[in-house]
Design a protein around this motif. Structure first.
Motif, mmCIF file in Angstrom:
data_model
loop_
_atom_site.group_PDB
_atom_site.id
_atom_site.type_symbol
_atom_site.label_atom_id
_atom_site.label_comp_id
_atom_site.label_asym_id
_atom_site.label_seq_id
_atom_site.Cartn_x
_atom_site.Cartn_y
_atom_site.Cartn_z
ATOM 1 N N SER A 191 0.986 -1.192 -0.267
ATOM 2 C CA SER A 191 0.257 -0.068 0.131
ATOM 3 C C SER A 191 0.764 1.488 -0.008
ATOM 4 C CB SER A 191 -0.929 -0.098 1.255
ATOM 5 O OG SER A 191 -0.241 -0.067 2.484
ATOM 6 N N ASP A 192 2.052 1.070 0.399
ATOM 7 C CA ASP A 192 3.101 2.302 0.410
ATOM 8 C C ASP A 192 3.849 2.268 -0.575
ATOM 9 O OD1 ASP A 192 2.036 3.520 3.044
ATOM 10 O OD2 ASP A 192 3.191 1.949 4.008
ATOM 11 N N VAL A 193 3.853 1.559 -1.464
ATOM 12 C CA VAL A 193 4.716 1.265 -2.639
ATOM 13 C C VAL A 193 4.194 2.048 -3.742
ATOM 14 C CG1 VAL A 193 5.634 -0.250 -4.315
ATOM 15 C CG2 VAL A 193 5.525 -0.839 -1.912
ATOM 16 N N GLU A 194 5.010 2.801 -4.319
ATOM 17 C CA GLU A 194 4.919 3.644 -5.764
ATOM 18 C C GLU A 194 5.736 3.070 -6.866
ATOM 19 O OE1 GLU A 194 5.266 7.852 -5.353
ATOM 20 O OE2 GLU A 194 4.400 7.648 -3.315
ATOM 21 N N VAL A 195 5.053 3.044 -8.055
ATOM 22 C CA VAL A 195 5.692 2.393 -9.220
ATOM 23 C C VAL A 195 5.589 3.090 -10.414
ATOM 24 C CG1 VAL A 195 5.923 0.356 -10.777
ATOM 25 C CG2 VAL A 195 5.265 -0.209 -8.517
ATOM 26 N N TYR A 196 6.786 3.606 -10.836
ATOM 27 C CA TYR A 196 6.978 4.633 -12.133
ATOM 28 C C TYR A 196 7.711 3.653 -13.200
ATOM 29 C CZ TYR A 196 5.736 7.847 -8.668
ATOM 30 O OH TYR A 196 5.152 8.704 -7.747
ATOM 31 N N ALA A 197 7.130 3.477 -14.343
ATOM 32 C CA ALA A 197 7.559 2.598 -15.448
ATOM 33 C C ALA A 197 7.468 3.231 -16.681
ATOM 34 C CB ALA A 197 6.797 1.390 -15.249
ATOM 35 N N ILE A 198 8.427 2.842 -17.826
ATOM 36 C CA ILE A 198 8.209 3.027 -19.069
ATOM 37 C C ILE A 198 6.906 2.190 -19.583
ATOM 38 C CG2 ILE A 198 9.351 2.799 -21.356
ATOM 39 C CD1 ILE A 198 11.854 3.270 -19.945
ATOM 40 N N SER A 199 6.300 2.722 -20.608
ATOM 41 C CA SER A 199 5.114 2.047 -21.186
ATOM 42 C C SER A 199 5.496 0.513 -21.456
ATOM 43 C CB SER A 199 4.390 2.749 -22.206
ATOM 44 O OG SER A 199 3.850 3.924 -21.719
ATOM 45 N N GLU A 200 4.583 -0.443 -21.520
ATOM 46 C CA GLU A 200 5.167 -1.861 -21.990
ATOM 47 C C GLU A 200 5.016 -1.843 -23.163
ATOM 48 O OE1 GLU A 200 4.061 -6.318 -20.726
ATOM 49 O OE2 GLU A 200 2.896 -5.096 -19.951
ATOM 50 N N GLY A 201 6.098 -2.633 -24.146
ATOM 51 C CA GLY A 201 6.303 -2.664 -25.478
ATOM 52 C C GLY A 201 7.097 -1.398 -26.158
ATOM 53 N N THR A 202 7.610 -0.601 -25.334
ATOM 54 C CA THR A 202 8.630 0.450 -25.550
ATOM 55 C C THR A 202 9.950 -0.171 -25.879
ATOM 56 O OG1 THR A 202 7.279 2.015 -24.245
ATOM 57 C CG2 THR A 202 9.433 2.858 -25.024
ATOM 58 N N VAL A 203 10.489 0.499 -26.822
ATOM 59 C CA VAL A 203 12.041 0.127 -27.339
ATOM 60 C C VAL A 203 12.924 0.998 -26.069
ATOM 61 C CG1 VAL A 203 13.778 0.381 -28.725
ATOM 62 C CG2 VAL A 203 11.496 -0.136 -29.746
ATOM 63 N N VAL A 204 13.914 0.175 -25.504
ATOM 64 C CA VAL A 204 14.554 0.684 -24.247
ATOM 65 C C VAL A 204 15.828 0.284 -24.633
ATOM 66 C CG1 VAL A 204 12.502 0.630 -22.768
ATOM 67 C CG2 VAL A 204 13.937 -1.435 -23.137
#
Length: 512
Positions: free
Chosen positions: A66-79
């Protein structure tokens, strides 16, 4: 207090210069449902030394995300290497428990998606790609995951029915060699009638209709009498399959002899089906010289179209399988072939060319103090502090460079001259004036914060995003041989801070 961890990788797989990010949806599901059961805590209790305090196990009972935050690149993106795919923020102990499962979910997913994308690039846009890897995958979980992520990477369909049910992936497949060899002769076919496609009439003896067409093909002047007696047990198997699936007749033609038996048997049945208003799908080649056999089969299809006045027969689909991989697809393209579709299994789903991607999970800040991981191997030095990541695009629409900045630095602006620096090599730097700026990290799990949560897209939308991403890459970055490395940079301010922290944290040697 929430502390940030970055998940990233250090080197692109398969000798290439790009990777496709996948596995985000499974990570969010893990975090949304993360809770240890009493049975699991009991097992942990038995596995740890008796000196562990009861308070620790009570702590485990209360843990959630509940205290966790997740920031991510969109799935399917070339990285690309060094750029965080995920930033996970939360209590250190909780995020440490997430480290291993999150790495597990992203490493294989991104690896197999990248492998699929590479196969798509070699095959070209016009060819249909089928994932046939279930039998050779690393267990049932690996097989299901492979089907999902190969679809994201650009494959059109799978032979894995379970994956089709779970994810809505289109299903494709053919009968087996065992099906063909299980027949002995056409006399075994007891139900021989077949209704026309519009239901207006019925052919009472489809077997006889096929035999008559086979005779015409064998005596065809245009074909020059190249066909003699075909294998009748194969013909029986094909007829049985066509009677069951007249709209989906795709024959595996290499059980006995492709050109002397499989192809003429298929053609006879395809022509008989056409008399009743059906259109056969095509043939599948699973052995032999695929370039030569496909070319010869195509010539026969064109000859039959011309001699018997069958419009479109020359374009009958030819599918190939037989342990295909990137190298064989490339070789087939160079040789010249007539395949419309490829069924790829072992080398695709097992990622035979590279066993793992090698993502890592590093703490980048604690108590608002940036942290760095040092190494004599510069590629293993981490980039400290909570960061924002951007992709800068040029005037032709291709992405030019990814840049990381400190969290509180101003966002790069369109038309503004920006200094991009290599994180570790002081001589590598360049100014960029972007025509478009895209921020890469988005909030996919806000925890207790009031930040807007990015919705997870449907699987097909992820696939479409992946295909669009590859189109936005400069061709030299994604070519198979000797690709140009894509530039990953940091802002001038972050560059200075990295090297300040590096010097501050590295112990000073002493000569005696």
């Amino acid at each position: 207090m929430n502390e940030p961890f970055d998940l990233y990788f250090r080197k692109n797989p398969f000798g290439g210069e790009f990777t496709v990010f996948a596995g985000l949806e499974e990570c969010i599901k893990l975090i949304a449902n993360f809770k240890l059961t009493e049975e699991e805590i009991s097992f942990i209790c038995k596995s740890l030394p008796g000196s562990c305090e009861e308070g620790f196990f009570n702590y485990l009972r209360e843990i959630d995300c509940s205290d966790v935050e997740v920031y991510a690149i969109s799935e399917g993106t070339v990285v690309f290497p060094k750029v965080p795919l995920l930033r996970v923020e939360g209590p250190v102990a909780v995020v440490q428990l997430l480290e291993t499962p999150v790495l597990n979910l992203i490493n294989y997913a991104s690896l197999v998606t990248t492998n699929a994308a590479r196969h798509r690039l070699v095959a070209g846009k016009s060819k249909m790609l089928l994932e046939f890897g279930l039998r050779r995958a690393q267990g049932p979980d690996g097989a299901i995951g492979a089907s999902k992520y190969c679809y994201i990477g650009g494959f059109d369909a799978t032979s894995n029915v379970a994956a089709g049910r779970l994810f809505g992936i289109p299903l494709r497949g053919t009968h087996s060699h065992a099906f063909v060899s299980s027949f002995m002769s056409p006399d075994e076919i007891l139900e021989r009638s077949l209704c026309s496609s519009d239901g207006s009439s019925t052919c009472e003896d489809f077997v006889n209709l096929v035999q008559s067409w086979l005779s015409k093909i064998q005596w065809s002047k245009s074909l020059g009498g190249i066909f003699g007696e075909t294998n009748q047990s194969e013909l029986a198997a094909f007829m049985s399959y066509a009677l069951a699936f007249p709209n989906n007749f795709l024959a595996l033609v290499d059980t006995y002899d492709v050109m002397r038996s499989g192809v003429p048997n298929f053609c006879a049945i395809a022509l008989a089906l056409r008399d009743l208003g059906y259109k056969a799908v095509g043939i599948r080649l699973d052995s032999g010289d695929l370039a030569y056999l496909s070319s010869e089969a195509r010539k026969i299809f064109h000859t039959i179209e011309k001699e018997f006045g069958v419009p479109g027969f020359g374009k009958t689909s030819i599918t190939a399988s037989n342990d295909l991989n990137e190298e064989t697809l490339d070789a087939l393209n160079k040789q010249g072939h007539e395949m419309d579709c490829f069924g790829i299994g072992t080398y695709l789903v097992t990622c035979y060319a590279q066993a793992a991607l090698g993502c890592v999970f590093k703490l980048v800040e604690i108590n608002n103090q940036p942290r760095i991981k040092l190494s004599e191997d510069v590629s293993k030095v981490s980039i400290p502090c909570k960061k924002r990541c951007y992709r800068l695009y040029g005037k032709e629409g291709y992405s030019l460079v990814d840049i990381m900045t400190g969290e509180n630095e101003p966002c790069p602006k369109v038309g503004e001259r920006i200094l991009c620096r290599h994180p570790f090599n002081e001589s590598k730097r360049a100014y960029v004036v972007p025509k478009h700026v895209e921020e890469l990290l988005k909030c996919y799990w806000p925890g207790k914060s009031d930040k807007v949560r990015e919705e997870l897209p449907a699987l097909k939308d992820i696939r479409d995003h992946c295909i669009k991403q590859l189109e936005q890459m400069r061709p030299d970055h994604i070519r198979r041989l000797n690709p140009t490395p894509y530039k990953v940079s940091v802002s001038a301010k972050l560059y200075d801070f990295i090297h300040f922290l590096w010097l501050n944290e590295a112990p000073v040697g002493e000569l005696q």
